[in-house]
Design an enzyme around this catalytic site. Structure first.
Site, short mmCIF file in Angstrom:
data_model
loop_
_atom_site.label_atom_id
_atom_site.label_comp_id
_atom_site.label_asym_id
_atom_site.label_seq_id
_atom_site.Cartn_x
_atom_site.Cartn_y
_atom_site.Cartn_z
N CYS A 1 66.74 -57.30 -63.54
CA CYS A 1 65.66 -58.26 -63.77
C CYS A 1 64.70 -57.77 -64.87
O CYS A 1 64.36 -56.60 -64.93
CB CYS A 1 64.89 -58.49 -62.47
SG CYS A 1 63.57 -59.70 -62.64
N CYS B 1 66.26 -72.15 -48.41
CA CYS B 1 65.14 -71.54 -49.13
C CYS B 1 65.71 -70.79 -50.32
O CYS B 1 66.79 -70.21 -50.22
CB CYS B 1 64.40 -70.58 -48.20
SG CYS B 1 63.10 -69.66 -49.04
N CYS C 1 57.96 -55.51 -61.79
CA CYS C 1 57.32 -55.37 -60.48
C CYS C 1 57.53 -53.94 -59.96
O CYS C 1 58.69 -53.51 -59.79
CB CYS C 1 57.89 -56.39 -59.50
SG CYS C 1 57.93 -58.07 -60.20
N CYS D 1 67.89 -68.00 -46.86
CA CYS D 1 67.07 -67.78 -48.05
C CYS D 1 67.87 -67.05 -49.11
O CYS D 1 68.35 -65.93 -48.88
CB CYS D 1 65.82 -66.99 -47.66
SG CYS D 1 64.76 -66.65 -49.05
N CYS E 1 56.60 -71.07 -49.58
CA CYS E 1 56.65 -69.80 -48.87
C CYS E 1 56.03 -68.77 -49.79
O CYS E 1 56.56 -68.52 -50.88
CB CYS E 1 58.11 -69.45 -48.55
SG CYS E 1 58.31 -67.79 -47.88
N ARG F 1 55.60 -64.55 -41.41
CA ARG F 1 56.87 -63.82 -41.25
C ARG F 1 56.69 -62.32 -41.42
O ARG F 1 56.20 -61.84 -42.43
CB ARG F 1 57.92 -64.32 -42.24
CG ARG F 1 59.25 -63.57 -42.10
CD ARG F 1 60.41 -64.23 -42.85
NE ARG F 1 60.38 -65.65 -42.64
CZ ARG F 1 60.07 -66.53 -43.58
NH1 ARG F 1 59.81 -66.12 -44.80
NH2 ARG F 1 60.03 -67.80 -43.31
N CYS G 1 60.00 -52.94 -57.02
CA CYS G 1 61.31 -53.59 -56.88
C CYS G 1 62.47 -52.77 -57.44
O CYS G 1 62.44 -52.31 -58.60
CB CYS G 1 61.27 -54.95 -57.56
SG CYS G 1 62.77 -55.90 -57.26
#
Ligand code: SAM
Ligand code: DTB
Ligand code: SF4
Length: 331
Positions: free
Chosen positions: A64, A139, A68, A108, A199, A277, A71
Site C-alpha cells: 500500500c 462490508c 500509516c 468484511c 463503520c 466492535r 500497518c
C-alpha cells in the site's frame, strides 16, 4: 492559538452530551461508576447478552502507498508482508461461505489501497453481489472513494463501508502523513451520502494521550451522524512498522486494559445506538478484560483465526468464552 487548539476547534459539538468537556468528565468518573453507566445505556439501546459477529478477509494484501505507522501492509514498512494481487471473486465467495457456516453475519473485505482503481471496480461489485446473495451483511474497506465509486458499491448492495479516523485530530499527523484527517472525513461523507452504513473507529495504544482519546471519541460522536459501527482496536505491534517498533522500545506506551475498557464505556455512552466492535488486539487481552469490554458496551467482535495480516482469537476460544459468559451471537 497553537496548532493543537486549532485542530480540535475544527470539530463543533452539536450535541452537548458529546462535547469535549462532557467526554473528558466521563473519562474522569470512578471506573465502576463509568462502567455501570455505560452498561445501563447499553441495555436501553441494545439486546442484552448479545454480540454481533463479523469476519474479515484481506482481499488485497500489502504494497500500500500510504504510510500509516501501525500497518504491516504499507510499502513504507519493513514488516515482511508481500504485495499480492486482488483475490478472485470465487475465492472470496468461498471464504464468505465458510464464515457463514461458522455463524458469522457480516463479511468484511479489506484491501491495502489508498483508493480503489476504476479497473478493479467490476470485480469488487461482483464480490459484493455474490457475498450478499449468501445472506450475509457485506462490508468493505478499500481506502478513499469517489462519489461514483461509493454510489456503485451501494447499488451493488454493500451494507457497510469501513474507513477509520484512527485517532484524535491532534495526534493524527504523528501516525499518517500521506492523507489528512479531513480526507477521511470527506470519504465518510461520501459513504453516508451514497446510503451505506458507516463503520468508523480507530486504534488505542499508539503512544497517544488520554486527551487524544477524548479528541478521537469527540470527532466520532460529532460526525453529522454518529457511525453505525465503531471498531475499537488496540494496536497490534508489528515489527518493522514505525509504531510496532516504537512499542518494542517503550512497552509502557501499550494501552492499559483498564483505560481501553474506559474508552469502550465512553464510546457506548456518547454513541448509544452504534455497534461498538472490540477489534484488533483482542488476542492479547485476557478473558476478564474482554468480559469488562462487553459489560462496558462492546457488542460486536471479529471472529475467525485471522484479521488481515495478524492472528485473531479462533472460533474455539470464542465459543468457549461465549459459553463462559452466557453470550449469544446476535442474529
Ligand atoms: N486500506 C484501507 C484503509 O486504511 O482505509 C483498509 C484497511 S486498514 C488495514 C483498516 C484499519 O485497520 C485501519 O484504519 C486501522 O484502524 C486498523 N489497523 C491496521 N493495522 C492495525 C494494527 N497493527 N493494530 C490495530 N489496528 C490496525
Ligand atoms: C478495523 O478497525 N480493524 C480491522 C478492520 N477495521 C478492517 C482491521 C484490523 C487489522 C489488524 C492488523 C492486521 O491484521 O494486519
Ligand atoms: Fe494502506 Fe490501509 Fe494499511 Fe494505511 S491502514 S497502509 S491505507 S492498508
Amino acid at each position: 492559538m497553537n496548532h493543537v487548539a486549532n485542530q480540535a476547534d475544527l470539530i463543533s459539538s452539536a450535541r452537548p452530551e458529546a462535547s469535549r468537556e462532557a467526554i473528558a468528565a466521563l473519562f474522569d468518573l470512578p471506573f465502576l461508576d463509568l462502567v455501570a453507566r455505560a452498561h445501563e445505556v447499553h441495555l436501553r439501546h441494545h439486546p442484552r447478552n448479545a454480540v454481533q459477529l463479523s469476519t474479515l478477509l484481506s482481499i488485497k494484501t500489502g504494497g500500500c502507498a500510504e504510510d500509516c505507522g501501525y500497518c504491516s501492509q504499507s510499502a513504507h514498512a519493513k514488516s515482511g508482508v508481500k504485495a499480492e494481487k486482488l483475490m478472485n471473486a470465487d475465492a472470496v465467495v468461498a471464504a464468505a461461505r465458510e464464515a457463514r457456516a461458522a455463524g458469522s453475519h457480516r463479511f468484511c473485505m479489506g484491501a491495502a489501497w489508498r483508493e480503489p482503481k476504476e479497473r478493479d471496480m467490476a470485480a469488487l461489485l461482483d464480490m459484493v453481489r455474490r457475498v450478499k446473495a449468501l445472506g450475509l451483511e457485506t462490508c468493505m474497506t478499500l481506502g478513499m472513494l469517489t462519489d461514483g465509486q461509493a454510489r456503485a458499491l451501494a447499488e451493488a448492495g454493500l451494507d457497510y463501508y469501513n474507513h477509520n479516523i484512527d485517532t484524535g485530530p491532534d495526534y493524527y499527523d504523528r501516525v499518517i502523513t500521506t492523507r489528512s484527517f479531513q480526507d477521511r472525513i470527506d470519504t465518510l461523507e461520501r459513504v453516508r451520502e451514497a446510503g451505506m452504513a458507516v463503520c468508523c473507529g480507530g486504534i488505542m495504544g499508539m503512544g497517544e494521550t488520554r486527551e487524544d482519546r477524548i479528541g478521537f471519541l469527540h470527532a466520532l460522536a460529532n460526525l453529522p451522524e454518529p457511525p453505525d459501527s465503531v471498531p475499537l482496536n488496540a494496536l497490534v505491534p508489528i515489527p518493522g512498522t514505525v509504531l510496532g517498533d516504537m512499542l518494542a522500545d517503550t512497552p509502557l506506551a501499550r494501552i492499559d486494559e483498564i483505560e481501553f475498557v474506559r474508552t469502550v464505556a465512553v464510546a457506548r455512552i456518547v454513541m448509544p445506538d452504534s455497534q461498538v466492535r472490540l477489534s484488533a488486539g483482542r488476542e492479547s487481552m485476557s478473558e476478564a478484560g474482554q468480559a469488562l469490554c462487553f459489560l462496558a458496551g462492546a457488542n460486536s467482535i471479529f471472529t475467525g483465526d485471522r484479521l488481515l495480516t495478524t492472528p485473531n482469537n479462533g472460533e474455539d476460544a470464542d465459543t468457549a468464552l461465549f459459553a463462559k459468559l452466557g453470550l449469544k451471537p446476535l442474529a
